[in-house]
Write a protein that holds these residues in place. Structure first.
Motif, PDB file in Angstrom:
ATOM      1  N   GLU A  85       0.891  -1.266  -0.129  1.00  0.00           N
ATOM      2  CA  GLU A  85      -0.068   0.115  -0.015  1.00  0.00           C
ATOM      3  C   GLU A  85       0.978   1.206  -0.268  1.00  0.00           C
ATOM      4  O   GLU A  85       0.563   2.280  -0.190  1.00  0.00           O
ATOM      5  CB  GLU A  85      -0.951  -0.159   1.193  1.00  0.00           C
ATOM      6  CG  GLU A  85      -1.960  -0.918   1.043  1.00  0.00           C
ATOM      7  CD  GLU A  85      -2.717  -1.070   2.391  1.00  0.00           C
ATOM      8  OE1 GLU A  85      -2.469  -0.309   3.140  1.00  0.00           O
ATOM      9  OE2 GLU A  85      -3.887  -1.905   2.330  1.00  0.00           O
ATOM     10  N   ARG A  98      -8.841  -7.091  -4.156  1.00  0.00           N
ATOM     11  CA  ARG A  98     -10.016  -6.146  -4.441  1.00  0.00           C
ATOM     12  C   ARG A  98     -11.203  -6.956  -4.708  1.00  0.00           C
ATOM     13  O   ARG A  98     -11.351  -7.773  -5.320  1.00  0.00           O
ATOM     14  CB  ARG A  98      -9.316  -5.453  -5.745  1.00  0.00           C
ATOM     15  CG  ARG A  98      -8.194  -4.736  -5.699  1.00  0.00           C
ATOM     16  CD  ARG A  98      -7.727  -3.998  -7.145  1.00  0.00           C
ATOM     17  NE  ARG A  98      -6.562  -3.023  -7.174  1.00  0.00           N
ATOM     18  CZ  ARG A  98      -6.701  -1.694  -6.541  1.00  0.00           C
ATOM     19  NH1 ARG A  98      -7.818  -1.360  -6.244  1.00  0.00           N
ATOM     20  NH2 ARG A  98      -5.551  -1.304  -6.557  1.00  0.00           N
ATOM     21  N   SER A  99     -12.085  -5.962  -4.257  1.00  0.00           N
ATOM     22  CA  SER A  99     -13.777  -6.602  -4.414  1.00  0.00           C
ATOM     23  C   SER A  99     -13.984  -6.042  -5.763  1.00  0.00           C
ATOM     24  O   SER A  99     -13.884  -4.707  -6.075  1.00  0.00           O
ATOM     25  CB  SER A  99     -14.541  -5.962  -3.176  1.00  0.00           C
ATOM     26  OG  SER A  99     -15.688  -6.271  -3.624  1.00  0.00           O
ATOM     27  N   THR A 105     -13.679 -11.530  -6.217  1.00  0.00           N
ATOM     28  CA  THR A 105     -12.464 -10.671  -5.644  1.00  0.00           C
ATOM     29  C   THR A 105     -11.701 -10.778  -6.969  1.00  0.00           C
ATOM     30  O   THR A 105     -11.917 -11.849  -7.783  1.00  0.00           O
ATOM     31  CB  THR A 105     -11.663 -10.827  -4.566  1.00  0.00           C
ATOM     32  OG1 THR A 105     -11.308 -12.329  -4.478  1.00  0.00           O
ATOM     33  CG2 THR A 105     -12.683 -10.662  -3.147  1.00  0.00           C
ATOM     34  N   ASP A 106     -10.701 -10.016  -6.943  1.00  0.00           N
ATOM     35  CA  ASP A 106      -9.597 -10.209  -8.318  1.00  0.00           C
ATOM     36  C   ASP A 106      -8.957 -11.651  -8.098  1.00  0.00           C
ATOM     37  O   ASP A 106      -8.681 -12.251  -7.199  1.00  0.00           O
ATOM     38  CB  ASP A 106      -8.673  -9.435  -8.125  1.00  0.00           C
ATOM     39  CG  ASP A 106      -7.497  -9.312  -7.173  1.00  0.00           C
ATOM     40  OD1 ASP A 106      -6.493 -10.273  -7.561  1.00  0.00           O
ATOM     41  OD2 ASP A 106      -7.784  -8.830  -6.081  1.00  0.00           O
ATOM     42  N   GLN A 328      -2.206   0.312  -5.721  1.00  0.00           N
ATOM     43  CA  GLN A 328      -2.340  -0.595  -4.795  1.00  0.00           C
ATOM     44  C   GLN A 328      -3.249   0.098  -3.484  1.00  0.00           C
ATOM     45  O   GLN A 328      -3.721  -0.772  -2.725  1.00  0.00           O
ATOM     46  CB  GLN A 328      -0.905  -0.899  -4.059  1.00  0.00           C
ATOM     47  CG  GLN A 328      -0.029  -1.453  -5.206  1.00  0.00           C
ATOM     48  CD  GLN A 328      -0.489  -2.594  -6.024  1.00  0.00           C
ATOM     49  OE1 GLN A 328      -1.375  -3.228  -5.445  1.00  0.00           O
ATOM     50  NE2 GLN A 328       0.080  -2.787  -6.970  1.00  0.00           N
ATOM     51  N   LYS A 330      -6.454   0.509  -1.221  1.00  0.00           N
ATOM     52  CA  LYS A 330      -7.841  -0.005  -1.086  1.00  0.00           C
ATOM     53  C   LYS A 330      -8.841   0.554  -1.737  1.00  0.00           C
ATOM     54  O   LYS A 330      -9.027   2.009  -1.505  1.00  0.00           O
ATOM     55  CB  LYS A 330      -8.099  -0.222   0.393  1.00  0.00           C
ATOM     56  CG  LYS A 330      -7.096  -1.340   0.687  1.00  0.00           C
ATOM     57  CD  LYS A 330      -7.514  -1.773   2.577  1.00  0.00           C
ATOM     58  CE  LYS A 330      -6.701  -2.631   3.053  1.00  0.00           C
ATOM     59  NZ  LYS A 330      -6.885  -2.987   4.477  1.00  0.00           N
ATOM     60  N   THR A 331      -9.818   0.108  -2.636  1.00  0.00           N
ATOM     61  CA  THR A 331     -10.640   0.857  -3.321  1.00  0.00           C
ATOM     62  C   THR A 331     -11.960   0.235  -3.017  1.00  0.00           C
ATOM     63  O   THR A 331     -12.193  -0.860  -2.426  1.00  0.00           O
ATOM     64  CB  THR A 331     -10.371   0.941  -4.794  1.00  0.00           C
ATOM     65  OG1 THR A 331     -10.638  -0.589  -5.517  1.00  0.00           O
ATOM     66  CG2 THR A 331      -9.306   1.486  -5.147  1.00  0.00           C
ATOM     67  N   THR A 333     -15.644  -1.218  -3.966  1.00  0.00           N
ATOM     68  CA  THR A 333     -15.920  -2.124  -5.063  1.00  0.00           C
ATOM     69  C   THR A 333     -16.608  -1.174  -6.364  1.00  0.00           C
ATOM     70  O   THR A 333     -17.425  -0.524  -6.046  1.00  0.00           O
ATOM     71  CB  THR A 333     -17.268  -3.079  -4.668  1.00  0.00           C
ATOM     72  OG1 THR A 333     -16.790  -3.678  -3.538  1.00  0.00           O
ATOM     73  CG2 THR A 333     -17.790  -3.912  -5.673  1.00  0.00           C
ATOM     74  N   TYR A 343     -14.953   3.517 -11.003  1.00  0.00           N
ATOM     75  CA  TYR A 343     -14.515   3.867  -9.582  1.00  0.00           C
ATOM     76  C   TYR A 343     -14.606   5.227  -9.118  1.00  0.00           C
ATOM     77  O   TYR A 343     -14.806   6.071 -10.114  1.00  0.00           O
ATOM     78  CB  TYR A 343     -12.893   3.443  -9.651  1.00  0.00           C
ATOM     79  CG  TYR A 343     -12.370   1.895  -9.624  1.00  0.00           C
ATOM     80  CD1 TYR A 343     -12.239   1.226  -8.778  1.00  0.00           C
ATOM     81  CD2 TYR A 343     -12.539   1.642 -10.920  1.00  0.00           C
ATOM     82  CE1 TYR A 343     -12.080   0.046  -8.526  1.00  0.00           C
ATOM     83  CE2 TYR A 343     -11.787   0.023 -11.043  1.00  0.00           C
ATOM     84  CZ  TYR A 343     -11.590  -0.695  -9.959  1.00  0.00           C
ATOM     85  OH  TYR A 343     -11.487  -2.052  -9.965  1.00  0.00           O
ATOM     86  N   ASP A 347     -10.399   7.043  -5.531  1.00  0.00           N
ATOM     87  CA  ASP A 347      -9.693   5.886  -5.728  1.00  0.00           C
ATOM     88  C   ASP A 347      -8.609   5.871  -6.782  1.00  0.00           C
ATOM     89  O   ASP A 347      -7.615   5.196  -7.072  1.00  0.00           O
ATOM     90  CB  ASP A 347     -10.504   4.538  -6.058  1.00  0.00           C
ATOM     91  CG  ASP A 347     -11.222   4.410  -4.823  1.00  0.00           C
ATOM     92  OD1 ASP A 347     -10.894   4.666  -3.804  1.00  0.00           O
ATOM     93  OD2 ASP A 347     -12.424   3.826  -4.898  1.00  0.00           O
TER      94      ASP A 347
END
Length: 360
Positions: A85, A98-99, A105-106, A328, A330-331, A333, A343, A347
């Motif tokens: 991160e 990642r959601s 998730t990815d 990297q 956190k985003t 969904t 997005y 993000d």
């Protein structure tokens, strides 16, 4: 502890040609003519006769396979979420961070090995450490046999000294080049439908050039200059090359940063996991990403880029840190509509006034 014996990774035989176009009299000039349209309008092209044997390439695929066959708990020893991160991308990145949709998730695992310049000492898993000399040799050959030659062609295209870009891409100087083993896990048809049939949405890479070694699972697509997504066919005994953001910045947009995505494979390959071997070449960390001086750029009036338009004069090291931190982060969904990803703007922010683009 005895070295693990690697079983073969079988692919196509190496070319039998004994002389490359690059080495023939006038050959570089002919290649520049072929290169011009590709780098200005597409950002993707193939390289062949690159003096790295298929056996050497297959050995890297075998090492990637052996790494991903390790138990997850073993791979996680080489992962640090806080470092990730903060923009540190070397080592292991597991899937599932990642959601993408409800319950999905990815599906991407990444293992990055930095170039061997003395500035990136890292502990490696035994299956890789046992073959670290082979990995270093391959990494250095990616640079000397492919990247350096391309940099000469780019310089000739811009009508500047042939060695111009090479002095800013010295392998043994501090920089962020890295070799990557990349694994995409197959999904069910239902899951693929929920995430817009994509493994990775449309994006650009942040360095100079990316080398993608041939593998047969069709998934890579490029966005052409007519706004159409086109499959990139894996061609025998070739490397697929894409040009990237740093080179675009240095040439004030003359060299296109290729837009590409990874789609769920066709139905006859949809059940197969996809393993990739890639090499990411970047300018050395001290290089300032301002537009260079070139007769070609002068004639076209190209004098600025996305950074200088914001009065930013970023070094490569600063750009990598900013872009990797954004990537990297956190985003939330994303919203997915008709295969397009949306997005929140927070993000995608890289720095004030500059945001990443999801190319839908």
């Amino acid at each position: 502890m005895p070295e693990k014996t690697l079983s073969p990774y079988e692919q196509v035989p190496v070319t039998k040609e004994d002389r490359t176009q690059f080495e023939k009299p006038g050959g570089k000039q002919e290649l520049v003519k072929q290169l011009e349209h590709a780098v200005r309008h597409v950002g993707f092209f193939y390289v062949k006769n690159f003096n790295i044997s298929q056996e050497e390439v297959d050995r890297q695929f075998a090492l990637g396979r052996e790494f991903y066959d390790l138990p997850l708990e073993e791979k996680l020893k080489y992962h640090n979420i806080k470092d990730l991160e903060a923009g540190e991308y070397n080592g292991y990145r597991p899937a599932g961070l990642r959601s993408l949709a409800l319950g999905i998730t990815d599906n991407i695992q990444v293992y990055n090995i930095p170039k061997f310049d003395g500035h990136h000492e890292r502990q490696q898993p035994a299956v890789l450490q046992d073959h670290i000399k082979d990995i270093e040799t391959f990494s250095r050959k990616c640079h000397s046999e492919v990247v350096v030659k391309l940099l000469k062609l780019f310089a000739l295209l811009l009508e500047i000294d042939e060695e111009f870009f090479i002095k800013d891409h010295v392998y043994d100087d501090f920089g962020e080049d890295h070799l990557r083993y990349m694994h995409y896990a197959a999904r069910s048809a239902e899951e693929n439908a929920q995430v817009g049939e994509l493994y990775t949405p449309g994006h650009t890479d942040l360095g100079s050039v990316t080398l993608l070694f041939r593998q047969p699972v069709a998934a890579l697509q490029i966005l052409n200059n007519e706004g159409q997504w086109k499959w990139v066919k894996p061609q025998d005994a070739t490397i697929t090359i894409n040009t990237c953001d740093a080179l675009t910045a240095l040439t004030a947009g003359y060299v296109k940063s290729s837009v590409h995505r990874v789609r769920a494979p066709p139905s006859d390959q949809a059940h197969i996991d996809r393993l990739g071997v890639l090499y990411f070449a970047r300018p050395n960390n001290h290089v300032v990403l301002d537009p260079i001086k070139s007769p070609v750029l002068d004639r076209l009036g190209l004098t600025s880029n996305a950074f200088t338009n914001l009065n930013q004069h970023l070094t490569m090291q600063e750009w990598v840190k900013l872009r990797q931190t954004q990537q990297q982060r956190k985003t939330e969904t994303p919203e997915i509509k008709e295969g397009k990803y949306f997005y929140k703007s927070k993000d995608l922010e890289i720095l004030p006034g500059l945001t990443a683009t999801i190319h839908n």
